[in-house]
Motif scaffolding. Structure first.
Motif, PDB file in Angstrom:
ATOM      1  N   LEU A  64      29.141 -12.340  60.542  1.00 35.58           N
ATOM      2  CA  LEU A  64      29.176 -10.915  60.881  1.00 35.58           C
ATOM      3  C   LEU A  64      28.989 -10.062  59.628  1.00 35.58           C
ATOM      4  O   LEU A  64      29.711 -10.204  58.645  1.00 35.58           O
ATOM      5  N   ILE A 108      28.888  -5.632  66.683  1.00 29.28           N
ATOM      6  CA  ILE A 108      29.265  -7.035  66.834  1.00 29.28           C
ATOM      7  C   ILE A 108      28.496  -7.666  67.990  1.00 29.28           C
ATOM      8  O   ILE A 108      27.922  -8.751  67.869  1.00 29.28           O
ATOM      9  N   GLY A 128      32.788 -13.694  58.681  1.00 32.31           N
ATOM     10  CA  GLY A 128      32.331 -12.373  58.267  1.00 32.31           C
ATOM     11  C   GLY A 128      31.917 -12.307  56.813  1.00 32.31           C
ATOM     12  O   GLY A 128      32.552 -12.918  55.943  1.00 32.31           O
ATOM     13  N   HIS A 133      35.494  -9.717  58.985  1.00 37.83           N
ATOM     14  CA  HIS A 133      35.969 -10.016  60.343  1.00 37.83           C
ATOM     15  C   HIS A 133      37.480  -9.981  60.475  1.00 37.83           C
ATOM     16  O   HIS A 133      37.994  -9.877  61.588  1.00 37.83           O
ATOM     17  N   ARG A 139      39.121  -6.786  63.421  1.00 34.89           N
ATOM     18  CA  ARG A 139      39.489  -8.065  64.030  1.00 34.89           C
ATOM     19  C   ARG A 139      39.741  -7.978  65.526  1.00 34.89           C
ATOM     20  O   ARG A 139      39.342  -8.878  66.282  1.00 34.89           O
ATOM     21  N   LEU A 142      36.427  -7.812  67.400  1.00 35.23           N
ATOM     22  CA  LEU A 142      35.734  -9.094  67.341  1.00 35.23           C
ATOM     23  C   LEU A 142      36.384 -10.130  68.239  1.00 35.23           C
ATOM     24  O   LEU A 142      35.705 -10.781  69.061  1.00 35.23           O
TER      25      LEU A 142
END
Length: 278
Positions: A64, A108, A128, A133, A139, A142
């Protein structure tokens, strides 16, 4: 529980041509067991077929990216000029603004879409770039998206924390590793509550000094490994594009050379995540 092996994961696939070619070279040599792709980079779609050849041989994940180059979606609050900001600005904005968190959630999803469209399959894992991330403002979005999007237990997420005693024993970039571990506080438990798998043991935090003996550091990263231990690395060939995008440049070919020559210690083989978690 004793460690049965370890995952060696190269970050930043698709960042540049040179970084990607170095990772593909190490995958072909059997020196890596995972790599994470930056699917917002323009190299991704062109290089994805080369990476797909290693499906089933290495864990292929999404790295990410919220801090480098251009996002895939419009982000007028976080990236009003079309370029993602630095890590500190992302952390601050994500913590303070609901609108920014909504933009991040959309990005995302777009980066996951780009992974699946190019490889025709979900990622084996998600982590990430610059550990973005695990940021408190990132967080939850995600983990919620992953839990909704994929069956429970079908992928893993990287926990970049480890026991402080293990970090001290390794003696490499100790202060930096402590900061990352602190940043990741609570990430593991939040992931497990959502049915996501998580590594148990992490190392590879490095000073990115090209004058250091990275082969010696790589051996230190295996001191006191966790039962499902993940070591991150950043190999690459330097090209003109790299210096304009990332501060980590000169150490990448040093890492590539050391990993190409690396022989795991007896009793601690290279492994994919599933073999360690079982």
């Amino acid at each position: 529980m004793m460690a049965k092996g370890f995952i060696l994961c190269a970050d930043d696939f698709a960042l540049t041509e040179g970084v990607s070619r170095a990772i593909l070279d190490l995958l072909a040599q059997g020196k890596l067991t995972a790599t994470g792709a930056m699917t917002n980079r323009p190299h991704w779609r062109r290089l994805a077929p080369d990476l797909s050849a290693f499906a089933g041989k290495a864990d292929l994940g999404m790295h990410l990216n919220l801090t480098c180059a251009a996002p895939l979606s419009a982000m007028p609050r976080l990236a009003p000029g079309g370029i993602l900001p630095g890590l500190k600005d992302v952390a601050r904005a994500a913590a303070l603004s609901h609108a920014v968190r909504a933009e991040i959630a959309t990005e995302i999803a777009r980066q996951l879409d780009a992974f699946e469209e190019a490889l025709g399959r979900p990622p084996d894992f998600v982590d990430g770039h610059q550990h973005v991330h695990v940021l408190p403002g990132v967080r939850r979005a995600l983990l919620d998206i992953l839990a909704r999007r994929y069956p429970a237990g079908s992928l893993y997420v990287r926990d970049p924390a480890d026991r402080l005693s293990a970090i001290r024993a390794r003696g490499v970039a100790v202060g930096k590793a402590f900061v990352i571990a602190g940043l990741a506080t609570g990430f593991r438990s939040a992931a497990l509550k959502r049915g996501l798998r998580v590594n148990r043991g992490f190392s590879g935090v490095a000073p990115f000094d090209p004058q250091r003996d990275f082969a010696a550091d790589l051996a230190r990263f295996l001191i006191e490994p966790g039962p499902c231990h993940l070591v991150m690395c950043h190999p690459g060939f330097v090209d003109d594009e790299l210096a304009s995008l990332d501060p980590v440049v000169a150490s990448r070919p040093v890492e590539h050379a050391a990993i190409a020559a690396f022989v795991p210690p007896p009793g601690l083989p290279l492994s994919r995540f599933g073999a360690l978690e079982a």
